[in-house]
Design a protein around this motif. Structure first.
Motif, PDB file in Angstrom:
ATOM      1  N   SER A  15       0.807  -1.208   0.000  1.00  0.00           N
ATOM      2  CA  SER A  15       0.000   0.000   0.000  1.00  0.00           C
ATOM      3  C   SER A  15       0.845   1.266   0.000  1.00  0.00           C
ATOM      4  O   SER A  15       0.333   2.344  -0.243  1.00  0.00           O
ATOM      5  N   GLY A  16       2.119   1.162   0.302  1.00  0.00           N
ATOM      6  CA  GLY A  16       2.980   2.333   0.377  1.00  0.00           C
ATOM      7  C   GLY A  16       3.334   2.889  -0.984  1.00  0.00           C
ATOM      8  O   GLY A  16       3.168   2.252  -2.014  1.00  0.00           O
ATOM      9  N   LYS A  17       3.837   4.119  -0.976  1.00  0.00           N
ATOM     10  CA  LYS A  17       4.200   4.787  -2.224  1.00  0.00           C
ATOM     11  C   LYS A  17       5.704   5.031  -2.301  1.00  0.00           C
ATOM     12  O   LYS A  17       6.149   5.985  -2.919  1.00  0.00           O
ATOM     13  N   ALA A  18       6.498   4.169  -1.674  1.00  0.00           N
ATOM     14  CA  ALA A  18       7.947   4.341  -1.682  1.00  0.00           C
ATOM     15  C   ALA A  18       8.495   4.192  -3.095  1.00  0.00           C
ATOM     16  O   ALA A  18       8.018   3.390  -3.897  1.00  0.00           O
ATOM     17  N   ARG A  19       9.455   4.993  -3.417  1.00  0.00           N
ATOM     18  CA  ARG A  19      10.168   4.993  -4.702  1.00  0.00           C
ATOM     19  C   ARG A  19       9.269   5.322  -5.903  1.00  0.00           C
ATOM     20  O   ARG A  19       9.580   4.951  -7.019  1.00  0.00           O
ATOM     21  N   THR A  20       8.139   5.981  -5.678  1.00  0.00           N
ATOM     22  CA  THR A  20       7.288   6.378  -6.792  1.00  0.00           C
ATOM     23  C   THR A  20       7.632   7.774  -7.291  1.00  0.00           C
ATOM     24  O   THR A  20       7.083   8.217  -8.282  1.00  0.00           O
ATOM     25  N   HIS A  21       8.528   8.461  -6.596  1.00  0.00           N
ATOM     26  CA  HIS A  21       8.913   9.815  -7.005  1.00  0.00           C
ATOM     27  C   HIS A  21      10.054   9.799  -8.014  1.00  0.00           C
ATOM     28  O   HIS A  21      10.373  10.819  -8.584  1.00  0.00           O
ATOM     29  N   ARG A  22      10.662   8.646  -8.248  1.00  0.00           N
ATOM     30  CA  ARG A  22      11.799   8.566  -9.165  1.00  0.00           C
ATOM     31  C   ARG A  22      11.339   8.499 -10.626  1.00  0.00           C
ATOM     32  O   ARG A  22      10.271   7.980 -10.930  1.00  0.00           O
ATOM     33  N   TRP A  23      12.173   9.001 -11.504  1.00  0.00           N
ATOM     34  CA  TRP A  23      11.946   8.922 -12.940  1.00  0.00           C
ATOM     35  C   TRP A  23      13.021   8.030 -13.535  1.00  0.00           C
ATOM     36  O   TRP A  23      14.168   8.065 -13.123  1.00  0.00           O
ATOM     37  N   VAL A  24      12.645   7.201 -14.496  1.00  0.00           N
ATOM     38  CA  VAL A  24      13.551   6.210 -15.070  1.00  0.00           C
ATOM     39  C   VAL A  24      13.723   6.470 -16.556  1.00  0.00           C
ATOM     40  O   VAL A  24      12.749   6.720 -17.270  1.00  0.00           O
ATOM     41  N   LEU A  25      14.974   6.431 -17.017  1.00  0.00           N
ATOM     42  CA  LEU A  25      15.282   6.476 -18.441  1.00  0.00           C
ATOM     43  C   LEU A  25      15.637   5.057 -18.849  1.00  0.00           C
ATOM     44  O   LEU A  25      16.549   4.451 -18.295  1.00  0.00           O
ATOM     45  N   GLU A  26      14.881   4.517 -19.793  1.00  0.00           N
ATOM     46  CA  GLU A  26      15.045   3.132 -20.223  1.00  0.00           C
ATOM     47  C   GLU A  26      15.123   3.095 -21.749  1.00  0.00           C
ATOM     48  O   GLU A  26      14.297   3.707 -22.427  1.00  0.00           O
ATOM     49  N   PHE A  27      16.102   2.398 -22.276  1.00  0.00           N
ATOM     50  CA  PHE A  27      16.268   2.304 -23.724  1.00  0.00           C
ATOM     51  C   PHE A  27      15.250   1.343 -24.317  1.00  0.00           C
ATOM     52  O   PHE A  27      14.936   0.311 -23.732  1.00  0.00           O
ATOM     53  N   GLU A  28      14.758   1.698 -25.483  1.00  0.00           N
ATOM     54  CA  GLU A  28      13.825   0.825 -26.179  1.00  0.00           C
ATOM     55  C   GLU A  28      14.614  -0.257 -26.905  1.00  0.00           C
ATOM     56  O   GLU A  28      15.732  -0.024 -27.350  1.00  0.00           O
ATOM     57  N   PRO A  29      14.054  -1.456 -27.037  1.00  0.00           N
ATOM     58  CA  PRO A  29      14.800  -2.548 -27.670  1.00  0.00           C
ATOM     59  C   PRO A  29      15.092  -2.246 -29.144  1.00  0.00           C
ATOM     60  O   PRO A  29      14.227  -1.799 -29.884  1.00  0.00           O
ATOM     61  N   ALA A  30      16.330  -2.521 -29.542  1.00  0.00           N
ATOM     62  CA  ALA A  30      16.737  -2.287 -30.925  1.00  0.00           C
ATOM     63  C   ALA A  30      16.452  -3.497 -31.809  1.00  0.00           C
ATOM     64  O   ALA A  30      16.314  -3.365 -33.024  1.00  0.00           O
ATOM     65  N   GLU A  31      16.367  -4.662 -31.206  1.00  0.00           N
ATOM     66  CA  GLU A  31      16.063  -5.869 -31.971  1.00  0.00           C
ATOM     67  C   GLU A  31      15.148  -6.753 -31.142  1.00  0.00           C
ATOM     68  O   GLU A  31      15.098  -6.637 -29.927  1.00  0.00           O
ATOM     69  N   ARG A  32      14.446  -7.631 -31.799  1.00  0.00           N
ATOM     70  CA  ARG A  32      13.507  -8.475 -31.084  1.00  0.00           C
ATOM     71  C   ARG A  32      14.243  -9.624 -30.394  1.00  0.00           C
ATOM     72  O   ARG A  32      15.338 -10.014 -30.786  1.00  0.00           O
ATOM     73  N   LYS A  33      13.607 -10.170 -29.382  1.00  0.00           N
ATOM     74  CA  LYS A  33      14.197 -11.292 -28.656  1.00  0.00           C
ATOM     75  C   LYS A  33      13.963 -12.580 -29.418  1.00  0.00           C
ATOM     76  O   LYS A  33      12.947 -12.752 -30.083  1.00  0.00           O
ATOM     77  N   ARG A  34      14.902 -13.481 -29.280  1.00  0.00           N
ATOM     78  CA  ARG A  34      14.786 -14.783 -29.931  1.00  0.00           C
ATOM     79  C   ARG A  34      15.199 -15.865 -28.928  1.00  0.00           C
ATOM     80  O   ARG A  34      16.022 -15.615 -28.045  1.00  0.00           O
ATOM     81  N   PRO A  35      14.657 -17.051 -29.046  1.00  0.00           N
ATOM     82  CA  PRO A  35      14.999 -18.103 -28.079  1.00  0.00           C
ATOM     83  C   PRO A  35      16.407 -18.641 -28.312  1.00  0.00           C
ATOM     84  O   PRO A  35      16.857 -18.800 -29.452  1.00  0.00           O
ATOM     85  N   ASP A  36      17.084 -18.926 -27.211  1.00  0.00           N
ATOM     86  CA  ASP A  36      18.406 -19.531 -27.274  1.00  0.00           C
ATOM     87  C   ASP A  36      18.236 -20.992 -27.697  1.00  0.00           C
ATOM     88  O   ASP A  36      17.384 -21.706 -27.159  1.00  0.00           O
ATOM     89  N   PRO A  37      19.026 -21.479 -28.679  1.00  0.00           N
ATOM     90  CA  PRO A  37      18.825 -22.851 -29.150  1.00  0.00           C
ATOM     91  C   PRO A  37      19.135 -23.914 -28.096  1.00  0.00           C
ATOM     92  O   PRO A  37      18.534 -24.988 -28.109  1.00  0.00           O
ATOM     93  N   LEU A  38      20.032 -23.633 -27.163  1.00  0.00           N
ATOM     94  CA  LEU A  38      20.411 -24.635 -26.175  1.00  0.00           C
ATOM     95  C   LEU A  38      19.461 -24.650 -24.969  1.00  0.00           C
ATOM     96  O   LEU A  38      18.926 -25.691 -24.610  1.00  0.00           O
ATOM     97  N   MET A  39      19.231 -23.490 -24.368  1.00  0.00           N
ATOM     98  CA  MET A  39      18.445 -23.429 -23.136  1.00  0.00           C
ATOM     99  C   MET A  39      16.997 -23.014 -23.364  1.00  0.00           C
ATOM    100  O   MET A  39      16.153 -23.253 -22.524  1.00  0.00           O
ATOM    101  N   GLY A  40      16.713 -22.333 -24.461  1.00  0.00           N
ATOM    102  CA  GLY A  40      15.356 -21.891 -24.732  1.00  0.00           C
ATOM    103  C   GLY A  40      15.005 -20.555 -24.109  1.00  0.00           C
ATOM    104  O   GLY A  40      13.870 -20.119 -24.196  1.00  0.00           O
ATOM    105  N   TRP A  41      15.964 -19.902 -23.442  1.00  0.00           N
ATOM    106  CA  TRP A  41      15.707 -18.599 -22.839  1.00  0.00           C
ATOM    107  C   TRP A  41      15.589 -17.541 -23.911  1.00  0.00           C
ATOM    108  O   TRP A  41      16.247 -17.607 -24.945  1.00  0.00           O
ATOM    109  N   ALA A  42      14.768 -16.550 -23.687  1.00  0.00           N
ATOM    110  CA  ALA A  42      14.612 -15.445 -24.630  1.00  0.00           C
ATOM    111  C   ALA A  42      15.720 -14.436 -24.385  1.00  0.00           C
ATOM    112  O   ALA A  42      15.987 -14.050 -23.249  1.00  0.00           O
TER     113      ALA A  42
END
Length: 92
Positions: A15-42
Motif C-alpha cells: 500500500s505504500g508509495k515508496a520509490r514512486t517519485h523517481r523517474w527512469v530512463l530506459e532504452f527501447e529494444p533495438a532488436e527483437r528477442k529470440r529463443p536460445d537454441p540450447l536453453m530456450g531462454w529469450a
C-alpha cells in the motif's frame, strides 16, 4: 538509439508509495528477442536493454538525454483514481 522516460508506478503488492517519485530512463529494444537454441531462454544481442537510469525529476532525465544525444520521449503517469467506500459497504 531511442529511450523513454517514465515515472515508476506504485507497487501493486504493497500500500505504500515508496520509490514512486523517481523517474527512469530506459532504452527501447533495438532488436527483437529470440529463443536460445540450447536453453530456450529469450534473449537478444542488445545490451542497452539492460540499462535503467534513475533520476530525481523528469527534467533531469531529459537534460541527461539531451546532453548525451539520446532521442527520448516522456511517458506521463496515468492519473490515479481512488475508490472511496466505507467498510459497511462490504455487507450491503
Amino acid at each position: 538509439m531511442a529511450a523513454r522516460i517514465y515515472q515508476t508506478p506504485k507497487n501493486a503488492m504493497q500500500s505504500g508509495k515508496a520509490r514512486t517519485h523517481r523517474w527512469v530512463l530506459e532504452f527501447e529494444p533495438a532488436e527483437r528477442k529470440r529463443p536460445d537454441p540450447l536453453m530456450g531462454w529469450a534473449g537478444s544481442g542488445d545490451t542497452r536493454e539492460q540499462v535503467k537510469l534513475s533520476f530525481p525529476s523528469a527534467e533531469a532525465a531529459k537534460a541527461y538525454a539531451d546532453r548525451e544525444g539520446i532521442a527520448c520521449h516522456v511517458v506521463a503517469a496515468p492519473e490515479r483514481t481512488l475508490k472511496l467506500q466505507a467498510y459497511a459497504d462490504n455487507f450491503r
